[in-house]
Design an enzyme around this catalytic site. Structure first.
Site: not given
Length: 356
Positions: A210, A234, A306, A332, A341
């Site tokens: 990111r 995150k 991004h 993730h 994707y």
């Protein structure tokens, strides 16, 4: 926004906030939430507190005086009135004649409030080891998400990805062709930052990190021998991220000039630096966004960092057909977000078959 300016703005907002928001800020800083995220949340709290006073839901003269009892006793109807206000209010600081904020902005506001309420009702402890209050009205407020199928989203995103040979072609364009269009004055500025800019683009395309993760990289986080970087994901989780080999040369070229070009000293820990009036600073997110947009627009189409993350994810899925591997690369916890994707790659495969 430069880090120093961002911190100044944060302090300005903190100066007008109630004590419990300052507690929240300190708690989330320890997670750590990024300064950018906390700044955006503080802006949303000011927006909300201003509305509380304008709507006469509190009788205090200033934001800092709004007490916990006010938040505790707000009703679902009160919060729905706030959402309607956001939807109907004119946009500020813009030439747009459109009334109301976008649903994305409204969702961001509600997300910030949900985070604050969760802290106050579940996470914080008073002297008795209990939260400040228990009633979380935000759990009763629904958010509206934009309806779009994965296939539709994949089609929209696909046009903004640098797939196949375009990944290296983009880097090669910045390296060898972009400069030819510039004036002599512009060439000087470009040459000063060329190695750094190429290193940033290469890292984004080769790792899928990111933007915030790239911004917060320190020298100690980068291992070029192993081609691994350490990032804060995150939620504050530390993660090791593999970097594709094609980025190594660009990263090495930048490191070779980093100290001399940006006047870096031992205390300058940031990996990506900028220099202003002889003082090195960590390069900020907005500067990287503008840089990526400038080069990509000249190459093919203007994209954000991004989209470079999406590019890496799509190429990795195309090569491995493993959603689990892609999820791990992107940081993730579930493969659900990588379904996008598979749609992009399947569409690419269909186009290839049609051309046989």
């Amino acid at each position: 926004m430069r880090r120093e300016l961002l911190l100044e703005k944060i302090e300005t907002y903190k100066a007008i906030m109630p004590w419990y928001v300052l507690d929240y800020y300190q708690s989330k800083l320890a997670v750590p939430y990024s300064f950018t995220t906390l700044y955006e949340y503080l802006k949303e709290y000011k927006r909300f507190f201003d509305w509380l006073m304008d709507a006469d839901l509190t009788k205090v003269p200033k934001i800092a005086d709004i007490d916990l009892s006010t938040l505790e006793h707000l009703t679902k109807k009160d919060l729905e009135a706030f959402v309607l206000y956001l939807r109907e209010r004119p946009s500020l600081n813009t030439y747009s004649t459109k009334e109301g904020l976008s649903q994305t902005t409204i969702n961001r506001t509600l997300s910030a409030l949900s985070s604050l309420y969760k802290y106050l009702t579940e996470e914080v402890e008073n002297d008795q080891g209990e939260p400040y209050f228990y009633r979380n009205v935000m759990k009763k407020v629904s958010t509206k998400k934009k309806k779009e199928t994965l296939a539709s989203r994949a089609e929209n995103i696909k046009q903004k990805l640098f797939l196949g040979d375009e990944t290296l072609a983009f880097l090669d364009y910045v390296d060898k062709e972009y400069e030819q269009k510039l004036s002599n004055r512009a060439k000087s500025s470009f040459r000063k930052n060329k190695e750094r800019d190429l290193a940033i683009i290469a890292l984004l395309l080769a790792s899928g990190v990111r933007l915030s993760e790239a911004v917060n990289l320190d020298l100690k986080d980068v291992n070029l021998n192993m081609m691994i970087i350490e990032v804060i994901r995150k939620g504050g989780k530390r993660d090791s991220v593999n970097v594709a080999g094609f980025a190594k040369g660009y990263l090495e070229s930048y490191l070779a000039v980093r100290q001399r070009r940006y006047k870096a000293e031992k205390q300058d820990l940031a990996f990506f630096l900028t220099e202003y009036r002889g003082v090195p600073n960590r390069m900020d997110a907005s500067s990287i966004e503008k840089m990526v947009g400038k080069y990509s627009e000249d190459f093919k189409i203007r994209v954000t960092p991004h989209k470079l993350r999406h590019t890496l994810a799509t190429r990795l899925y195309d090569a491995t057909k493993s959603q689990v591997l892609v999820s791990h690369q992107l940081g993730h916890s579930s493969t659900q977000v990588t379904d996008l994707y598979t749609h992009i790659v399947n569409d690419e495969q269909k186009n290839a078959l049609d051309n046989l």
